[in-house]
Motif scaffolding. Structure first.
Motif, PDB file in Angstrom:
ATOM      1  N   UNK A  42       0.841  -1.201   0.000  1.00  0.00           N
ATOM      2  CA  UNK A  42       0.000   0.000   0.000  1.00  0.00           C
ATOM      3  C   UNK A  42       0.876   1.251   0.000  1.00  0.00           C
ATOM      4  N   UNK A  43       0.378   2.314  -0.601  1.00  0.00           N
ATOM      5  CA  UNK A  43       1.161   3.527  -0.789  1.00  0.00           C
ATOM      6  C   UNK A  43       1.607   4.180   0.522  1.00  0.00           C
ATOM      7  N   UNK A  58       8.485  -2.205  -2.007  1.00  0.00           N
ATOM      8  CA  UNK A  58       9.327  -2.807  -3.042  1.00  0.00           C
ATOM      9  C   UNK A  58       9.652  -4.265  -2.734  1.00  0.00           C
ATOM     10  N   UNK A  59       9.970  -4.559  -1.478  1.00  0.00           N
ATOM     11  CA  UNK A  59      10.321  -5.934  -1.118  1.00  0.00           C
ATOM     12  C   UNK A  59       9.103  -6.852  -1.187  1.00  0.00           C
ATOM     13  N   UNK A  60       7.928  -6.346  -0.780  1.00  0.00           N
ATOM     14  CA  UNK A  60       6.699  -7.142  -0.890  1.00  0.00           C
ATOM     15  C   UNK A  60       6.386  -7.435  -2.352  1.00  0.00           C
ATOM     16  N   UNK A  61       6.608  -6.444  -3.227  1.00  0.00           N
ATOM     17  CA  UNK A  61       6.395  -6.650  -4.664  1.00  0.00           C
ATOM     18  C   UNK A  61       7.353  -7.696  -5.208  1.00  0.00           C
ATOM     19  N   UNK A 112       2.675  -1.275  -8.464  1.00  0.00           N
ATOM     20  CA  UNK A 112       3.634  -0.905  -7.415  1.00  0.00           C
ATOM     21  C   UNK A 112       5.041  -0.784  -7.996  1.00  0.00           C
ATOM     22  N   UNK A 113       5.431  -1.745  -8.823  1.00  0.00           N
ATOM     23  CA  UNK A 113       6.770  -1.715  -9.420  1.00  0.00           C
ATOM     24  C   UNK A 113       6.914  -0.562 -10.406  1.00  0.00           C
ATOM     25  N   UNK A 114       5.844  -0.234 -11.113  1.00  0.00           N
ATOM     26  CA  UNK A 114       5.891   0.924 -12.012  1.00  0.00           C
ATOM     27  C   UNK A 114       6.100   2.206 -11.195  1.00  0.00           C
ATOM     28  N   UNK A 115       5.435   2.296 -10.041  1.00  0.00           N
ATOM     29  CA  UNK A 115       5.618   3.464  -9.169  1.00  0.00           C
ATOM     30  C   UNK A 115       7.079   3.614  -8.746  1.00  0.00           C
TER      31      UNK A 115
END
Length: 559
Positions: free
Chosen positions: A250-251, A259-262, A288-291
């Motif tokens: 979540x943001x 990043x690690x969760x992704x 999330x990875x694009x962010x």
């Protein structure tokens, strides 16, 4: 003869000696005093000496180095291992060793050389102080991670200590996450209950514990089908691990955690335990990875985000299409080549210096992600090649000093070159290599040739030259023809594989690939397959024997 500060003639005064030596002697004497106290026959004096040493080395790398040189480490280890020593002395010795480890890399090497790791691992009675020291030593790049696995009783013992305290959880999970480097390491940790023991830590009160546990799951799941399959079914307080990871993306969560969760979900997906069209991948992980690729993120976050996203997208065209239309990703990656710019908002000089040294990692990550994005879809390739200065950037990438950037640029070039349309339009229009300087052309062609030689095993290549399928033959000969495109490449390939190539070509020439084909048609077919070009290039070989054989084969073909 005159000297600075006085003369030596007659009865004149001698020059005063420089004080550098005396200052060093004072420093060494002070350090030696600390070490000498470790040998005092009175245990109370020894304890006070260790406490004073602890206070003396805090924030003082020079003092740490002096004490190590003077032999403090072996004596501290001896005291630590003595059953007659008090528990307070044991603890203080471990604390001082941990402080020494927090100095320079040379300090770490000295501790490792003194066998500090096995000594501490054998006796974790004074748990937190020992684990703190071990953690500091193991996260250093100079420490061989294999030392954690040498004694088969260590990992299960560390697992049993996870419940001891918040600090032990933090130190042990950090060691595990840093020291899990190979499939064998994954197996050892997994077989000793890493998943079951660390899953509850994902919802621990301490952020540091949650974060280190999350990193452990990331390294355990990477390219590991067995671990990833188990992770899918694990529940933590009524939630699946996937749900826990999604919540961590979540943001409002720290970037490191997002990043690690992704990465965890990416690795589980690539290992086949989560479908590529699952909402947690398409709607959560990918965005999330694009962010993470945004220019608002730190350099290392942008690098890790882009490389993880490239890995996620690599095998799946639908994910590639979704990513290519998410937050203008293709255009966003163009900023990777402009960073840091002259108008960069970086005001921290240390950060700017760091980023200047590591800017090449951004370019490497961008090439990798472009390669994954464009590996299947024609429209995406077109969008990439039309990105600002894209072809020029590939040319520059092919001549960079970093081999990793060059390889990533070649990978990107290979991905985009799968499109006949782009080869005929964008590549030609941008004069990809035709107008590049000689050194760029040399680097580009050499890199491509070396890659082909490195990643196309010669035995397989020559096996394909004897394949009965003419379509396979055509592709193999095309590869061989490209490898033999210049004199240096001819020399390189023919020096190592000339005999096999000539044998294969001779067999093909003498073989009967189609009894129905007339002789004239057979010659036309061989010309289409590239025999004439290859034989002509072989006649340029510096090997006179090989050159003569190629000329003979050419004469037989033309007869």
């Amino acid at each position: 003869m005159a000297t600075s500060g006085g003369t030596t003639s007659g009865g004149s005064l001698e020059a005063p000696p420089l004080r550098v030596g005396s200052v060093l002697s004072e420093v060494t004497a002070t350090s030696r005093h600390y070490v000498d106290r470790l040998f005092d026959p009175d245990p109370q004096n020894v304890l006070q000496g260790v406490i004073d040493m602890k206070n003396a080395v805090i924030g003082n790398n020079k003092q740490k180095a002096n004490l190590i040189v003077l032999g403090a480490v072996p004596r501290l280890l001896y005291l630590l291992q003595q059953g007659s020593s008090s528990s307070e002395l044991h603890t203080e010795c471990a604390v001082v060793l941990g402080s020494l480890a927090m100095g320079t890399e040379n300090n770490i090497k000295s501790l490792v050389d003194c066998h500090t790791i096995p000594a501490l691992l054998q006796d974790l009675t004074f748990i937190e102080a020992c684990l703190r020291c071990l953690r500091t030593v193991f996260i250093s790049p100079v420490t061989p991670v294999q030392l954690l696995y040498t004694d088969p009783t260590v990992i299960p013992h560390l697992m049993s200590l996870l419940s001891h305290s918040q600090k032990t959880q933090e130190y042990i999970t950090q060691m595990f996450s840093h020291c899990c480097k190979t499939p064998e390491h994954q197996t050892v940790l997994f077989s000793h209950g890493a998943v079951q023991n660390m899953a509850p830590l994902l919802i621990a009160a301490s952020y540091k514990v949650r974060m280190q546990a999350l990193k452990c799951f990331s390294v355990l799941a990477y390219e590991n089908v067995q671990v990833s399959a188990v992770l899918v079914d694990v529940l933590v307080d009524g939630e699946t691990l996937s749900q826990v990871f999604v919540r961590m993306m979540q943001r409002d969560k720290p970037i490191e955690m997002q990043l690690t969760a992704a990465k965890c979900l990416t690795f589980m997906c690539r290992a086949g335990s989560i479908r590529t069209d699952h909402p947690c991948i398409v709607l959560k992980t990918l965005p999330c990875l694009v962010r993470m690729c945004s220019k608002e993120r730190l350099l290392e976050e942008r690098v890790e985000g882009a490389e993880t996203l490239a890995y996620l997208l690599e095998p799946d065209v639908e994910l590639q299409r979704v990513a290519s239309t998410t937050d203008h990703l293709v255009a966003m990656l163009a900023d990777y080549f402009k960073y840091p710019s002259s108008v960069s908002a970086i005001t921290d000089i240390k950060r700017l210096d760091h980023d200047l040294k590591h800017a090449h990692e951004l370019r490497q990550a961008a090439f990798k992600l472009y390669a994954s994005l464009g590996s299947n879809d024609e429209d995406i390739r077109k969008k990439i090649t039309e990105t600002e200065n894209m072809m020029d950037r590939i040319v520059s990438g092919l001549s960079e000093s970093s081999i990793k950037v060059r390889l990533a640029a070649v990978r990107c070039l290979h991905s985009l070159s799968r499109s006949v349309q782009q080869l005929r339009t964008s590549f030609h229009d941008h004069a990809l290599l035709q107008n590049a300087p000689d050194e760029v052309l040399i680097t580009a062609s050499s890199t491509l040739c070396n890659l082909l030689l490195e990643f196309s095993p010669s035995k397989e290549l020559f096996r394909l030259l004897s394949d009965p399928d003419p379509h396979v033959l055509m592709k193999t000969l095309g590869l061989l023809r490209n490898l033999l495109s210049t004199r240096p490449h001819i020399d390189q390939v023919m020096t190592s594989h000339g005999k096999q190539i000539m044998q294969a070509i001779t067999l093909i020439l003498e073989g009967e690939h189609s009894m129905e084909v007339k002789e004239q048609e057979r010659q036309d077919r061989l010309r289409e397959l590239g025999f004439v070009d290859i034989l002509h290039k072989l006649t340029q070989s510096p090997d006179t024997n090989l050159c003569d054989r190629a000329k003979t084969a050419m004469q037989q073909y033309l007869a």
